[in-house]
Design an enzyme around this catalytic site. Structure first.
Site, PDB file in Angstrom:
ATOM      1  N   ALA A  11       0.685  -1.159   0.003  1.00 53.92           N
ATOM      2  CA  ALA A  11       0.074  -0.078   0.103  1.00 53.92           C
ATOM      3  C   ALA A  11       0.763   1.230  -0.187  1.00 53.92           C
ATOM      4  CB  ALA A  11      -1.035   0.001   1.287  1.00 53.92           C
ATOM      5  N   ARG A  16      10.659   7.362  -2.025  1.00 56.17           N
ATOM      6  CA  ARG A  16      12.009   7.477  -2.308  1.00 56.17           C
ATOM      7  C   ARG A  16      12.321   7.152  -3.652  1.00 56.17           C
ATOM      8  NH1 ARG A  16      14.190   4.158   2.802  1.00 56.17           N
ATOM      9  NH2 ARG A  16      12.091   3.505   2.725  1.00 56.17           N
ATOM     10  N   LYS A  23       5.410   2.429  -6.249  1.00 60.35           N
ATOM     11  CA  LYS A  23       6.725   1.699  -6.264  1.00 60.35           C
ATOM     12  C   LYS A  23       6.377   0.231  -6.735  1.00 60.35           C
ATOM     13  CE  LYS A  23       8.847   0.512  -2.332  1.00 60.35           C
ATOM     14  NZ  LYS A  23       9.622   0.628  -1.053  1.00 60.35           N
ATOM     15  N   THR A  81       2.414  -0.815   8.816  1.00 61.27           N
ATOM     16  CA  THR A  81       2.568  -2.088   8.490  1.00 61.27           C
ATOM     17  C   THR A  81       1.589  -2.921   9.336  1.00 61.27           C
ATOM     18  OG1 THR A  81       4.448  -2.449   9.907  1.00 61.27           O
ATOM     19  CG2 THR A  81       4.825  -2.106   7.493  1.00 61.27           C
ATOM     20  N   ASP A 105       7.975  -5.050  -1.987  1.00 58.48           N
ATOM     21  CA  ASP A 105       9.005  -4.385  -2.743  1.00 58.48           C
ATOM     22  C   ASP A 105      10.258  -5.147  -1.993  1.00 58.48           C
ATOM     23  OD1 ASP A 105       8.802  -4.008   0.194  1.00 58.48           O
ATOM     24  OD2 ASP A 105       9.470  -1.871   0.041  1.00 58.48           O
ATOM     25  N   GLY A 142      14.758  -2.267  10.947  1.00 57.84           N
ATOM     26  CA  GLY A 142      14.306  -2.817  12.413  1.00 57.84           C
ATOM     27  C   GLY A 142      15.042  -3.651  12.815  1.00 57.84           C
ATOM     28  N   ASN A 230      13.938   0.631  -2.296  1.00 61.26           N
ATOM     29  CA  ASN A 230      13.367   1.949  -1.796  1.00 61.26           C
ATOM     30  C   ASN A 230      13.722   2.932  -3.015  1.00 61.26           C
ATOM     31  OD1 ASN A 230      12.120   1.000   0.460  1.00 61.26           O
ATOM     32  ND2 ASN A 230      14.312   0.786   1.594  1.00 61.26           N
TER      33      ASN A 230
END
Ligand code: UD1
Ligand code: MG
Length: 467
Positions: A11, A16, A23, A81, A105, A142, A230
């Site tokens: 979504a 970037r 994307k 997310t 992605d 993360g 990204n």
């Protein structure tokens, strides 16, 4: 076996990428980036259900994948997310098993890697598992925090991490396995008290641990597979990896690739054995090439079908065309959509063909335009022949029979029919149908003026002296 349902997160806008196109629709080796994850779920994992969470340019994403057996859910606002997966819950009602969460992605993951991840998740009897990777530069990701026994304790986003946690080089790839029974309840408990004010899916780990449920992290062997895209830089890197993989697959199946560094073959292209690809050729879309063909340098073939023993000479551009066995095309030929070149036909240099059928053994060897035409077998099209298919308003058809000889520099003003075994004299403008076996000739009769050379020669000589 435990049933699997997949949720694919797609979504986000992909800010970037600096693009007007969302994307996950950016092409990677001829297919949209999202295709790779969708393919993994449908064909690699054979998931019972594949749910795609869409938001930015949702309509376009849905349209692109309208033929695939997918369920789409909308996330109206990108609130994180965790919020994205929440949108998929209504479609998971009644499903009991493993929910595999993938990111649209992250296209390079191999199905073997996913299977090994899922099987470890099952073997560990975990409630939640995350696919992790140890990377040189973990910035932006993360971090995986493990307990002293090595089980997953929590995932901390970089922005929320302590200095010590930031030193951890094991990162979250964004790929998870979650027990369906826990997912719905766990998601309800996620808050947005974090640096980004978003609902983090990663917080599920902490929620599970609070309930004494087992969480694990499974390390991927090759971190390249889980690279997220990204920026356009990432896109180019991923493209290069996928391109080399495709070429390796082709070479191992019997295709000669003279220079893999400069050969571009899209994912869906099929090539038969003993075909040779010369440097710098580009084969795109749904192109299929038979056996023992030669594709010379700087040629570009898109969505076309080639039989066996076809030769495409250098610098030819072929789009949405069919070329049968032993035909020879180029150099410098242009075959535009809906062209069919039958067996053993020849299309030579600077010949453009559009929406036409070129019969078996027919030759158009030099400098011609054939558009909206049906050309029979064993016909010769002379240099400089033009089918005048356009009257400024509409396109018209030219029909040329078998074994016709079309001399050089002929204009065929469509609609017009040229009968079998007829001959068209050089320089003729054909405006009326030509019967079978006839000679059509429309040029002005030649006139010879005697003594011309002397007169002109005198003048030229005078000029020469002056100069
Ligand atoms: C996320 C993880 C991070 C991990 C990284 C891996 C969280 C909170 N963080 O961070 O731990 O290391 O991925 O790449 O999950 N998406 C939506 N809706 C949203 C937000 C995102 O569908 O509201 C989708 C995006 O389109 C993308 C995926 O979720 O496909 C990941 O989102 P992204 O914003 O890239 O998360 P990261 O900040 O990279
Ligand atoms: Mg990301």
């Amino acid at each position: 076996m435990n049933p699997i349902a997949t949720v694919i997160l797609a979504a986000g806008k992909g800010t970037r990428m600096k693009s007007d196109l969302t994307k996950v629709l950016h092409p990677l080796l001829g297919v949209p980036m999202l295709f790779y994850t969708v393919d993994l779920s449908l064909n690699g994992i054979r998931a019972e259900k594949t749910i795609v969470v869409v938001g930015h340019q949702a309509d376009q994403v849905e349209r692109t994948f309208q033929d695939a057996p997918l369920d789409f859910v909308h996330q109206e606002e990108p609130l994180g997310t965790g919020h994205a997966v929440l949108q998929a819950l209504p479609l998971l009602k009644g499903f009991t098993g493993t929910v595999l969460i993938l990111c649209g992605d992250v296209p390079l993951v191999k199905k073997e890697t996913l299977w090994s991840f899922i099987e470890t998740f099952w073997r560990n009897d975990s409630t939640l598992a995350v696919l992790s990777a140890v990377v040189k530069d973990p910035s932006g990701y993360g971090r995986i925090v493990r307990d002293p026994e090595g089980w997953l304790e929590r995932i901390v986003e970089e922005r929320d991490a302590s200095d010590e946690e930031r030193l951890i080089r094991e990162i979250n790839t964004g790929i998870y396995c979650v027990r369906s029974s826990f997912l719905a309840e766990g998601l309800k408990e996620i808050g947005k008290e974090n640096a980004q004010g978003e609902y983090y899916l990663t917080d599920l780990a902490e929620v599970a641990r609070k309930r004494d449920l087992r969480c694990s992290a499974h390390m991927v062997a090759n971190p390249i597979e889980v690279m997220g895209i990204n920026t356009r830089l990432d896109l180019a890197r991923a493209m290069d990896i996928l391109r080399q993989e495709k070429l390796i697959e082709l070479m191992l199946s019997g295709v000669t690739v003279i220079d893999p560094k400069t050969t571009y073959v899209d994912r869906a292209v099929i090539i038969g054995k003993d075909t040779t690809l010369h440097p710098n050729c580009t084969l795109q879309g749904k192109t299929r090439i038979g056996e023992r063909c030669v594709i010379e340098s700087n040629s570009k073939i898109l969505d076309s079908e080639l039989g066996c023993d076809v030769v495409i000479r250098s610098h030819s551009v072929i789009t949405e065309s069919r070329i049968e066995d032993e035909a020879v095309i180029g150099p410098f030929a242009h075959l535009r959509p809906q062209t069919e070149v039958k067996a053993k036909a020849k299309i030579g240099n600077f010949v453009e063909v559009k929406k036409s059928i070129i019969g078996r053994g027919t030759k158009a060897n030099h400098l011609a335009y054939i558009g909206d035409s049906l050309v029979g077998e064993e016909t010769n099209i002379g240099a400089g022949t033009i089918t005048c298919n356009y009257d400024g308003v509409k396109k018209h058809q030219t029909v040329i029979g078998d074994q016709v000889f079309v001399g050089s520099n002929v204009e065929l003003v469509a609609p017009v029919k040229v009968g079998n075994r007829s001959t068209i004299g050089a320089g003729t403008t054909v405006t009326r149908d030509v019967p079978d076996g006839a000679l059509a000739i429309s040029r002005v009769k030649q006139k010879n003026i005697k003594g011309w050379n002397k007169k002109k020669g005198f003048q030229r000589e005078k000029k020469k002296k002056k100069g």
